[in-house]
Design an enzyme around this catalytic site. Sequence first.
Site, short mmCIF file in Angstrom:
data_model
loop_
_atom_site.label_atom_id
_atom_site.label_comp_id
_atom_site.label_asym_id
_atom_site.label_seq_id
_atom_site.Cartn_x
_atom_site.Cartn_y
_atom_site.Cartn_z
N HIS A 293 0.85 -1.20 0.00
CA HIS A 293 0.00 0.00 0.00
C HIS A 293 0.88 1.26 0.00
CE1 HIS A 293 -3.28 2.70 1.56
NE2 HIS A 293 -2.25 3.28 2.15
N GLU A 294 1.90 1.27 0.85
CA GLU A 294 2.78 2.44 0.92
C GLU A 294 3.58 2.62 -0.39
OE1 GLU A 294 2.28 4.50 3.14
OE2 GLU A 294 1.08 3.20 4.43
N HIS B 110 1.47 4.34 -2.87
CA HIS B 110 1.51 5.79 -2.65
C HIS B 110 2.72 6.41 -3.34
CE1 HIS B 110 -1.83 6.81 -0.10
NE2 HIS B 110 -1.49 6.00 0.88
N GLU C 224 -6.20 7.34 -0.69
CA GLU C 224 -6.14 6.11 0.10
C GLU C 224 -6.80 4.96 -0.64
OE1 GLU C 224 -4.51 5.30 2.90
OE2 GLU C 224 -3.63 7.30 2.71
#
Length: 282
Positions: A132-133, A136, A202
């Site tokens: 997930h990071e 980003h 997100e």
Amino acid sequence: MFSNWLKTTILMAAIVALFGMIGAAIGGQSGMLLALLVGGGMNVFAYWFSDKMVLKMYKAREVDAGTSPYLYGIVRDIAQRAGMPMPRVYIIDEAQPNAFATGRNPRHAAVAATRGILQMLTERELRGVMAHEMAHVQHRDILISTIAATMAGAISALANFALLFGGRGSGGRSHPIVGLLVALLAPMAAALIQMAISRAREFEADRGGAEFCGDPDALADALVKIDAHARGVPMMSAEAHPETAQMMIMNPLSGRGMAGLFATHPATEERVARLRAMRPGR
């Protein structure tokens, strides 16, 4: 995917326009130009130095394959799967389970995880979080969020000037009522736009992270665990720097935060439902 990016673009344009309008309300055309110039300068500063500032705020400690082979190895594997440069990897000495990414672009990025998240999650779940990071990072969400936060902060500062000196009409005269309205409404509008940008990014990072690790349920399971534990464990660094809360995978201040339009993150239930829907065969 396209709808989230379109929404982000529209919201970014809105917050820049709001900044210019407040400048115009305070000082006419010259005030608007000055506000836009100041905003541009702040964005340049944020672009180059935000990563160093945030990592210093959280007293993050850089690790490598020798000092933290477990976390470093997970991040390295995800970077290879995603075809991305290897980011710098940091550990934060905090009990609350959380993680974030920072940096101006994929070649100058860093990911950080707290001691709490390393202890609580399984390797599979941690892989989902770090994916997930990394999403980003690939989407340059850190830069987008930094600009939005900078502009929102500048709008609040301009609103305070409006409260002190009043607004300016077309004749250049001070209008206290205009100044009061700007001071009250502008920061609220800026916060609404900033939070909407954060929630859209997100969702997109959840989708990208699930694709990177190839296991949507891993991130979904991690979010359920983090949400259950983060509310009861304070994150002292975040308490001192609440403006960075939107960077985390879960709002570290969620136990006392505001829901709905002012939330930095989407509801965990909705994030989990979207991830479960990404299971193969669904």
